[in-house]
Design a protein around this motif. Structure first.
Motif, PDB file in Angstrom:
ATOM      1  N   GLY A  40       0.812  -1.209   0.000  1.00 48.62           N
ATOM      2  CA  GLY A  40       0.000   0.000   0.000  1.00 48.62           C
ATOM      3  C   GLY A  40       0.844   1.258   0.000  1.00 48.62           C
ATOM      4  N   LEU A  41       1.917   1.246   0.764  1.00 50.52           N
ATOM      5  CA  LEU A  41       2.813   2.402   0.814  1.00 50.52           C
ATOM      6  C   LEU A  41       3.533   2.602  -0.511  1.00 50.52           C
ATOM      7  CD1 LEU A  41       4.229   1.785   4.391  1.00 50.52           C
ATOM      8  CD2 LEU A  41       2.794   3.723   3.703  1.00 50.52           C
ATOM      9  N   VAL A  42       4.020   1.528  -1.093  1.00 48.40           N
ATOM     10  CA  VAL A  42       4.731   1.630  -2.376  1.00 48.40           C
ATOM     11  C   VAL A  42       3.802   2.134  -3.466  1.00 48.40           C
ATOM     12  CG1 VAL A  42       5.874   0.284  -4.192  1.00 48.40           C
ATOM     13  CG2 VAL A  42       6.499  -0.070  -1.798  1.00 48.40           C
ATOM     14  N   ARG A  43       2.553   1.666  -3.476  1.00 46.23           N
ATOM     15  CA  ARG A  43       1.584   2.166  -4.468  1.00 46.23           C
ATOM     16  C   ARG A  43       1.389   3.676  -4.346  1.00 46.23           C
ATOM     17  NH1 ARG A  43      -1.337  -2.636  -3.383  1.00 46.23           N
ATOM     18  NH2 ARG A  43      -2.648  -1.524  -1.877  1.00 46.23           N
ATOM     19  N   ALA A  44       1.523   4.185  -3.129  1.00 46.12           N
ATOM     20  CA  ALA A  44       1.352   5.621  -2.888  1.00 46.12           C
ATOM     21  C   ALA A  44       2.623   6.416  -3.200  1.00 46.12           C
ATOM     22  CB  ALA A  44       0.939   5.856  -1.443  1.00 46.12           C
ATOM     23  N   GLY A  65      15.038  -8.636   3.903  1.00 44.85           N
ATOM     24  CA  GLY A  65      16.200  -7.988   3.319  1.00 44.85           C
ATOM     25  C   GLY A  65      16.114  -6.474   3.394  1.00 44.85           C
ATOM     26  N   GLN A  66      16.937  -5.810   2.605  1.00 46.63           N
ATOM     27  CA  GLN A  66      16.986  -4.346   2.590  1.00 46.63           C
ATOM     28  C   GLN A  66      16.108  -3.755   1.500  1.00 46.63           C
ATOM     29  OE1 GLN A  66      20.943  -2.764   2.153  1.00 46.63           O
ATOM     30  NE2 GLN A  66      20.284  -0.634   2.405  1.00 46.63           N
ATOM     31  N   TYR A  67      15.898  -4.511   0.433  1.00 50.47           N
ATOM     32  CA  TYR A  67      15.051  -4.065  -0.674  1.00 50.47           C
ATOM     33  C   TYR A  67      13.942  -5.085  -0.834  1.00 50.47           C
ATOM     34  CZ  TYR A  67      19.245  -1.336  -1.448  1.00 50.47           C
ATOM     35  OH  TYR A  67      20.325  -0.506  -1.266  1.00 50.47           O
ATOM     36  N   TYR A  68      12.706  -4.631  -0.700  1.00 48.12           N
ATOM     37  CA  TYR A  68      11.600  -5.586  -0.628  1.00 48.12           C
ATOM     38  C   TYR A  68      10.355  -4.996  -1.274  1.00 48.12           C
ATOM     39  CZ  TYR A  68       8.296  -8.875   1.547  1.00 48.12           C
ATOM     40  OH  TYR A  68       7.314  -9.827   1.784  1.00 48.12           O
ATOM     41  N   ARG A  69       9.858  -5.661  -2.297  1.00 46.54           N
ATOM     42  CA  ARG A  69       8.593  -5.320  -2.953  1.00 46.54           C
ATOM     43  C   ARG A  69       8.547  -3.834  -3.356  1.00 46.54           C
ATOM     44  NH1 ARG A  69       5.036  -9.799  -2.005  1.00 46.54           N
ATOM     45  NH2 ARG A  69       3.207  -8.591  -2.693  1.00 46.54           N
ATOM     46  N   GLY A  70       9.667  -3.311  -3.821  1.00 43.53           N
ATOM     47  CA  GLY A  70       9.727  -1.936  -4.287  1.00 43.53           C
ATOM     48  C   GLY A  70      10.080  -0.915  -3.232  1.00 43.53           C
ATOM     49  N   ALA A  71      10.371  -1.371  -2.010  1.00 38.08           N
ATOM     50  CA  ALA A  71      10.701  -0.457  -0.916  1.00 38.08           C
ATOM     51  C   ALA A  71      12.119  -0.702  -0.418  1.00 38.08           C
ATOM     52  CB  ALA A  71       9.723  -0.637   0.238  1.00 38.08           C
ATOM     53  N   ASP A 112       0.246  -5.618  11.262  1.00 39.60           N
ATOM     54  CA  ASP A 112      -0.643  -6.780  11.356  1.00 39.60           C
ATOM     55  C   ASP A 112      -2.072  -6.452  10.938  1.00 39.60           C
ATOM     56  OD1 ASP A 112      -1.332  -5.179  13.470  1.00 39.60           O
ATOM     57  OD2 ASP A 112      -1.201  -6.741  14.995  1.00 39.60           O
ATOM     58  N   ILE A 113      -2.235  -5.422  10.088  1.00 41.14           N
ATOM     59  CA  ILE A 113      -3.559  -5.155   9.531  1.00 41.14           C
ATOM     60  C   ILE A 113      -3.521  -5.408   8.030  1.00 41.14           C
ATOM     61  CG2 ILE A 113      -4.185  -3.468  11.304  1.00 41.14           C
ATOM     62  CD1 ILE A 113      -3.661  -1.263   9.183  1.00 41.14           C
ATOM     63  N   ALA A 114      -4.676  -5.760   7.495  1.00 39.19           N
ATOM     64  CA  ALA A 114      -4.834  -5.932   6.051  1.00 39.19           C
ATOM     65  C   ALA A 114      -5.858  -4.906   5.581  1.00 39.19           C
ATOM     66  CB  ALA A 114      -5.308  -7.343   5.728  1.00 39.19           C
ATOM     67  N   THR A 115      -5.509  -4.094   4.602  1.00 33.89           N
ATOM     68  CA  THR A 115      -6.401  -3.033   4.158  1.00 33.89           C
ATOM     69  C   THR A 115      -6.065  -2.594   2.745  1.00 33.89           C
ATOM     70  OG1 THR A 115      -7.215  -0.797   4.665  1.00 33.89           O
ATOM     71  CG2 THR A 115      -4.899  -1.250   5.160  1.00 33.89           C
ATOM     72  N   ASP A 116      -7.072  -2.059   2.050  1.00 28.79           N
ATOM     73  CA  ASP A 116      -6.815  -1.460   0.742  1.00 28.79           C
ATOM     74  C   ASP A 116      -6.874   0.065   0.832  1.00 28.79           C
ATOM     75  OD1 ASP A 116      -9.530  -1.050   1.056  1.00 28.79           O
ATOM     76  OD2 ASP A 116     -10.145  -2.148  -0.751  1.00 28.79           O
ATOM     77  N   PHE A 117      -6.635   0.601   2.019  1.00 26.75           N
ATOM     78  CA  PHE A 117      -6.599   2.047   2.196  1.00 26.75           C
ATOM     79  C   PHE A 117      -5.583   2.677   1.240  1.00 26.75           C
ATOM     80  CE2 PHE A 117      -4.586   5.766   4.258  1.00 26.75           C
ATOM     81  CZ  PHE A 117      -5.698   6.600   4.323  1.00 26.75           C
ATOM     82  N   ASP A 118      -5.961   3.817   0.664  1.00 26.89           N
ATOM     83  CA  ASP A 118      -5.096   4.527  -0.284  1.00 26.89           C
ATOM     84  C   ASP A 118      -4.216   5.511   0.492  1.00 26.89           C
ATOM     85  OD1 ASP A 118      -3.877   5.910  -2.306  1.00 26.89           O
ATOM     86  OD2 ASP A 118      -5.726   6.595  -3.272  1.00 26.89           O
ATOM     87  N   PHE A 119      -2.982   5.133   0.748  1.00 27.32           N
ATOM     88  CA  PHE A 119      -2.069   5.976   1.524  1.00 27.32           C
ATOM     89  C   PHE A 119      -1.746   7.296   0.819  1.00 27.32           C
ATOM     90  CE2 PHE A 119      -1.314   1.801   3.372  1.00 27.32           C
ATOM     91  CZ  PHE A 119      -1.195   2.085   4.724  1.00 27.32           C
ATOM     92  N   SER A 120      -1.939   7.360  -0.493  1.00 27.66           N
ATOM     93  CA  SER A 120      -1.622   8.596  -1.214  1.00 27.66           C
ATOM     94  C   SER A 120      -2.512   9.748  -0.773  1.00 27.66           C
ATOM     95  CB  SER A 120      -1.737   8.391  -2.730  1.00 27.66           C
ATOM     96  OG  SER A 120      -3.086   8.195  -3.125  1.00 27.66           O
ATOM     97  N   THR A 121      -3.677   9.460  -0.191  1.00 27.31           N
ATOM     98  CA  THR A 121      -4.569  10.525   0.272  1.00 27.31           C
ATOM     99  C   THR A 121      -3.971  11.300   1.437  1.00 27.31           C
ATOM    100  OG1 THR A 121      -5.752   9.042   1.789  1.00 27.31           O
ATOM    101  CG2 THR A 121      -6.598   9.216  -0.463  1.00 27.31           C
ATOM    102  N   LEU A 122      -2.968  10.721   2.101  1.00 21.14           N
ATOM    103  CA  LEU A 122      -2.330  11.402   3.231  1.00 21.14           C
ATOM    104  C   LEU A 122      -1.274  12.402   2.784  1.00 21.14           C
ATOM    105  CD1 LEU A 122      -1.805   8.344   5.629  1.00 21.14           C
ATOM    106  CD2 LEU A 122      -3.664  10.027   5.676  1.00 21.14           C
ATOM    107  N   LEU A 123      -0.872  12.333   1.525  1.00 18.43           N
ATOM    108  CA  LEU A 123       0.262  13.123   1.059  1.00 18.43           C
ATOM    109  C   LEU A 123      -0.085  14.549   0.677  1.00 18.43           C
ATOM    110  CD1 LEU A 123       2.017  10.445  -1.200  1.00 18.43           C
ATOM    111  CD2 LEU A 123       2.168  10.775   1.274  1.00 18.43           C
ATOM    112  N   SER A 124      -1.384  14.844   0.550  1.00 20.91           N
ATOM    113  CA  SER A 124      -1.778  16.176   0.113  1.00 20.91           C
ATOM    114  C   SER A 124      -2.244  17.035   1.282  1.00 20.91           C
ATOM    115  CB  SER A 124      -2.864  16.070  -0.964  1.00 20.91           C
ATOM    116  OG  SER A 124      -3.939  15.256  -0.500  1.00 20.91           O
TER     117      SER A 124
END
Length: 230
Positions: A40-44, A65-71, A112-124
């Motif tokens: 979710g964070l990487v998508r944002a 590791g240090q690099y994981y799923r785009g982060a 430990d939560i599962a969500t499809d919340f759009d983290f990009s909404t926090l950036l504005s």
């Protein structure tokens, strides 16, 4: 902007699974529980993530590791076992130098939560309010789930209140680094410490009505793999 994923807990209700792996690293379907937050964070567009760890902390680097799923991951290791965990507030205070070097807000989300919340909404708008000093934190709330009917807090005119507890804190928040500046690095929880800022009208919020699950038991983990959106 950077983010922190809270991953230092013991996960007692998830035993015996958490005797071998920290709760956020448990597999669910074709990914791990922590992957919901990372993805979710990487998508944002947030690619720098700090993970705090205590219980079985030695398993995080070999697994993620240090690099994981785009982060790019940085670890704030509080100790080798949960006995050395600093809890939420203490964990944030310890990781603060890794999260912000000035006035830039950061996101904190439970591992430990599962969500499809759009983290990009926090950036504005929420981030702009924190940068300008209009607010100190912005919390994401969800309707009270069945396991927590008494709720945590309410929302009036965009401000968090403790009066009407019609909502539950989702374990997703945006925070200004300035409020943690003088917090001692000791075992301490985020609440009720944050209440002082709520009482002063310094914490804004919003209600999220999308997919959100707090995964607390082995059965919930099993159900999630079948029910969650892909």
């Amino acid at each position: 902007m950077k983010a922190m994923i809270l991953a230092a807990g013991r996960g007692k209700r998830m035993r015996p699974l958490t005797d071998q792996l920290p709760k956020p690293l448990l597999p669910v379907g074709n990914r791990r529980l922590i992957d919901w937050a990372v993805d979710g964070l990487v998508r944002a567009g947030i690619h720098e993530i700090v993970i705090n760890a205590a219980h079985l902390s030695h398993t995080f680097m070999p697994t993620l590791g240090q690099y994981y799923r785009g982060a790019t991951l940085t670890y704030s290791i509080e100790g080798p076992s949960y006995d050395q965990s600093l809890e939420t507030l203490g964990g944030i205070a310890r990781a603060l130098p890794l999260l912000s070097d000035g006035n830039e807000p950061f996101i904190v989300v439970a591992g430990d939560i599962a969500t499809d919340f759009d983290f990009s909404t926090l950036l504005s708008e929420p981030a702009a309010r924190l940068r300008s000093g209009q607010a100190d934190a912005h919390l994401i709330l969800v309707p009270n789930p069945a396991f927590h009917p008494e709720g945590d807090m309410g929302l009036e005119n965009g401000l968090i209140t403790r009066e009407k507890r019609t909502y539950t804190y989702s374990s997703i928040g945006l925070f200004s680094p300035r409020i943690f500046k003088d917090v001692p690095i000791v075992f301490a929880k985020l609440f009720p410490w944050l209440d002082q800022f709520i009482e002063n009208g310094r914490v804004t919020g919003e209600v999220f009505h999308g997919f959100w699950e707090n995964v607390g038991t082995p059965q919930a983990l099993h159900d999630l793999s079948a029910r969650a959106p892909k």
